[in-house]
Enzyme design. Structure first.
Site, PDB file in Angstrom:
ATOM      1  N   TYR A   1       3.826   6.790  10.127  1.00  0.00           N
ATOM      2  CA  TYR A   1       3.013   5.627   9.745  1.00  0.00           C
ATOM      3  C   TYR A   1       3.874   4.548   9.077  1.00  0.00           C
ATOM      4  O   TYR A   1       3.746   3.360   9.382  1.00  0.00           O
ATOM      5  CB  TYR A   1       1.878   6.071   8.812  1.00  0.00           C
ATOM      6  CG  TYR A   1       0.803   5.033   8.647  1.00  0.00           C
ATOM      7  CD1 TYR A   1      -0.227   4.918   9.568  1.00  0.00           C
ATOM      8  CD2 TYR A   1       0.813   4.139   7.568  1.00  0.00           C
ATOM      9  CE1 TYR A   1      -1.213   3.958   9.438  1.00  0.00           C
ATOM     10  CE2 TYR A   1      -0.162   3.173   7.423  1.00  0.00           C
ATOM     11  CZ  TYR A   1      -1.180   3.091   8.356  1.00  0.00           C
ATOM     12  OH  TYR A   1      -2.148   2.125   8.223  1.00  0.00           O
TER      13      TYR A   1
ATOM     14  N   LYS B   1       1.243  -0.365  15.184  1.00  0.00           N
ATOM     15  CA  LYS B   1       2.677  -0.322  15.502  1.00  0.00           C
ATOM     16  C   LYS B   1       3.170  -1.520  16.321  1.00  0.00           C
ATOM     17  O   LYS B   1       4.380  -1.735  16.440  1.00  0.00           O
ATOM     18  CB  LYS B   1       2.997   0.962  16.279  1.00  0.00           C
ATOM     19  CG  LYS B   1       2.880   2.224  15.457  1.00  0.00           C
ATOM     20  CD  LYS B   1       4.040   2.331  14.506  1.00  0.00           C
ATOM     21  CE  LYS B   1       3.777   3.325  13.401  1.00  0.00           C
ATOM     22  NZ  LYS B   1       4.258   2.899  12.106  1.00  0.00           N
TER      23      LYS B   1
ATOM     24  N   PRO C   1      -3.971   0.021  19.096  1.00  0.00           N
ATOM     25  CA  PRO C   1      -3.744  -0.521  17.749  1.00  0.00           C
ATOM     26  C   PRO C   1      -3.827   0.505  16.617  1.00  0.00           C
ATOM     27  O   PRO C   1      -3.430   0.200  15.491  1.00  0.00           O
ATOM     28  CB  PRO C   1      -4.859  -1.560  17.602  1.00  0.00           C
ATOM     29  CG  PRO C   1      -5.911  -1.150  18.583  1.00  0.00           C
ATOM     30  CD  PRO C   1      -5.200  -0.480  19.714  1.00  0.00           C
TER      31      PRO C   1
ATOM     32  N   HIS D   1       0.850  -1.197   0.000  1.00  0.00           N
ATOM     33  CA  HIS D   1       0.000   0.000   0.000  1.00  0.00           C
ATOM     34  C   HIS D   1       0.881   1.242   0.000  1.00  0.00           C
ATOM     35  O   HIS D   1       1.687   1.431   0.909  1.00  0.00           O
ATOM     36  CB  HIS D   1      -0.898   0.034   1.238  1.00  0.00           C
ATOM     37  CG  HIS D   1      -2.041  -0.928   1.175  1.00  0.00           C
ATOM     38  ND1 HIS D   1      -3.097  -0.893   2.053  1.00  0.00           N
ATOM     39  CD2 HIS D   1      -2.306  -1.941   0.316  1.00  0.00           C
ATOM     40  CE1 HIS D   1      -3.962  -1.853   1.747  1.00  0.00           C
ATOM     41  NE2 HIS D   1      -3.492  -2.513   0.699  1.00  0.00           N
TER      42      HIS D   1
ATOM     43  N   TYR E   1      -9.112   5.049   7.809  1.00  0.00           N
ATOM     44  CA  TYR E   1      -9.260   5.410   9.223  1.00  0.00           C
ATOM     45  C   TYR E   1     -10.361   6.461   9.295  1.00  0.00           C
ATOM     46  O   TYR E   1     -10.271   7.488   8.615  1.00  0.00           O
ATOM     47  CB  TYR E   1      -7.956   6.008   9.766  1.00  0.00           C
ATOM     48  CG  TYR E   1      -6.850   4.983   9.923  1.00  0.00           C
ATOM     49  CD1 TYR E   1      -6.630   4.351  11.132  1.00  0.00           C
ATOM     50  CD2 TYR E   1      -6.032   4.643   8.843  1.00  0.00           C
ATOM     51  CE1 TYR E   1      -5.618   3.407  11.284  1.00  0.00           C
ATOM     52  CE2 TYR E   1      -5.018   3.703   8.976  1.00  0.00           C
ATOM     53  CZ  TYR E   1      -4.816   3.090  10.202  1.00  0.00           C
ATOM     54  OH  TYR E   1      -3.829   2.152  10.347  1.00  0.00           O
TER      55      TYR E   1
HETATM   56  C1  PHB Z   1      -5.604  -4.550  10.969  1.00  0.00           C
HETATM   57  O1  PHB Z   1      -5.685  -4.815   9.766  1.00  0.00           O
HETATM   58  O2  PHB Z   1      -5.913  -5.377  11.836  1.00  0.00           O
HETATM   59  C2  PHB Z   1      -5.186  -3.182  11.382  1.00  0.00           C
HETATM   60  C3  PHB Z   1      -4.738  -2.304  10.416  1.00  0.00           C
HETATM   61  C4  PHB Z   1      -4.357  -1.031  10.782  1.00  0.00           C
HETATM   62  C5  PHB Z   1      -4.428  -0.637  12.104  1.00  0.00           C
HETATM   63  C6  PHB Z   1      -4.857  -1.532  13.068  1.00  0.00           C
HETATM   64  C7  PHB Z   1      -5.233  -2.812  12.712  1.00  0.00           C
HETATM   65  O3  PHB Z   1      -4.078   0.621  12.431  1.00  0.00           O
END
Ligand code: PHB
Ligand code: APR
Length: 401
Positions: free
Chosen positions: A384, A296, A292, A72, A200
């Site tokens: 990120y 990270k 989460p 990505h 997000y």
């Molecule tokens: C996930 O795919 O589980 C996931 C992806 C991004 C995040 C947290 C969890 O920031």
């Protein structure tokens, strides 16, 4: 039994360390409380920073990730129905790899079966001893029989609930902790993702995240109350709420289907200092937890392990203790930056009990600032995709100008 290093815990931290040490000719034994299916079965995040991708490649374990992982180059932020993209690759030159932690664990365990490191599963009552001397040892039981491993170092890779951290005297250990007043309700479903990249989402009803494991498997999360009961979340209710939060455009792309995993996870910011006491080192979740948001956790375990394996290599190769003496400070410098980023992204995107009209306006202003400022987007993107492992020399004021 004797080995140079005893590793407690066969999660990502313990397994990556075991493989790295083996590659460096340092022998290690991993003691794991559960069995392989348990460790491998835990559903965790699925976003790998470049350091993690590079480490899998360095260990010769990158083939499946290269085939099945999804690169990505950007990520999306949605806010009350509007969405914008952050082009991480254009801003930083780096991307992320979407490849589930379960897949990473499978690759690490499969390779260990062929080449080592040695893993002892179902080890009960693992206890490090004499870590303040230079002859530590670890004891445990399997099926009623007692075992002992003498070693030079013990590494606690046994996660937040592990035994290793408790071996550091309370007078030495400093703990920093915040438990957030909400959880994440996560769902896995065998349906194509709503978007080819992650979303997000900050919505007045709470945070949502659209993620994925593959082009046919989606991973979604909704911020929820901590006392929420899974049984109250039918699939229909989950999909309806997700679509509401993602807004009309992204919500319309959500493909619904039966979920095959549904769970609620708490969110925590936690750091234990120092990450070394005598001959004991801590790495990964044993020393720190991030919420989460930003994914990270696994990557931070990997950066600890890279630093620790370099320090141990230096010890055995050059007979120098400089690396192991510097490990805690070096690791913590990066840990705190990742903690800051995860805490900040959580604050920006979630609804808190104290989020009133003023706090909403402030979140909206910050999101609008990020949407319109290359500097703000660069800050987000470089955190990120993952900060460098080595501390970067602070530029002088004239260099900055
Ligand atoms: C996930 O795919 O589980 C996931 C992806 C991004 C995040 C947290 C969890 O920031
Ligand atoms: N004895 C032996 N093993 C133990 C003990 C113990 N007393 N306590 C815990 N363990 C094992 C657990 O069963 C688990 O397999 O240690 C392992 C710790 O793994 P994780 O909790 O995954 O921690 P870590 O390897 O640091 O992972 C870091 O990966 O799993 C994610 O959320 C985690 O994102 C974080 C990252």
């Amino acid at each position: 039994m004797r080995s140079q290093v005893a590793i407690v815990g066969a999660g990502p931290a313990g397994m990556f360390l075991g493989h790295l040490l083996r590659a460096a000719g340092i022998d290690a034994v991993i003691l794991e409380r559960h069995d392989r299916p348990y460790v491998e079965g835990r559903v965790r995040a699925g976003v790998l920073e470049q350091i993690t991708v590079d480490l899998l490649e360095r260990l010769g374990l990158g083939a499946r990730m290269r085939r099945e992982g999804l690169v990505h180059t950007g990520t999306n932020i949605a806010h009350d129905g509007e969405m914008f993209r952050i082009d991480m690759h254009a801003l930083t030159g780096s991307s992320i790899m979407v490849y589930g932690q379960q897949e990473v664990m499978k690759d690490l365990f499969d390779a260990a079966e062929k080449t080592g490191p040695k893993i002892i599963f179902n080890a009960e009552g693992v206890t490090p001893h004499d870590i303040e001397t230079d002859r530590p040892f670890v004891t445990w039981r399997v099926g009623g029989a007692d075992f002992r491993l003498d070693c030079d170092f013990v590494v606690g890779c046994d996660g937040y609930h592990g035994v290793s951290r408790t071996c550091i005297p309370p007078s030495v250990l400093k703990v920093f902790e915040r438990v957030y007043p909400f959880g994440w309700l996560g769902v896995l479903a065998e349906v194509p993702p709503a978007n080819h990249e992650l979303i997000y989402c900050n919505h007045e009803r709470g945070f949502a995240l659209a993620s994925m494991r593959s082009p046919t498997r989606s991973r979604y999360y909704l911020q929820c109350a901590l006392d929420e009961r899974i049984e109250d979340w039918s699939d229909d209710r989950f999909w309806d709420e997700l679509c509401t939060r993602l807004g009309p455009e992204a919500g319309a792309q959500v493909v619904r289907g039966p979920s095959f995993e549904k769970s609620i996870a708490p969110l925590r910011t936690f750091v234990a200092e120092p990450m070394r006491h005598g001959r004991l080192f801590l790495a990964g979740d044993a020393a720190h937890i991030v919420p989460p948001t930003g994914a990270k956790g696994l990557n931070l375990a990997v950066s600890d392990i890279i630093m620790l394996s370099e320090a141990l290599e230096e010890f055995y190769r050059d007979h120098s203790a400089a690396g192991i003496d510097g490990y805690s400070a070096r690791a913590l410098a990066r840990v705190w930056k990742a903690e800051r980023f995860s805490w900040w992204l959580t604050g920006l995107t979630h609804r808190f009990p104290e989020t009133g009209p003023l706090e909403r306006r402030l979140q909206t202003a910050e999101l609008d600032y990020i949407r319109t400022s290359r500097a703000a987007q660069t800050t987000l993107a470089e955190n990120y995709v993952g900060l460098p492992l080595l501390p970067v020399r602070a530029p002088s004021p004239t260099e900055l100008a």
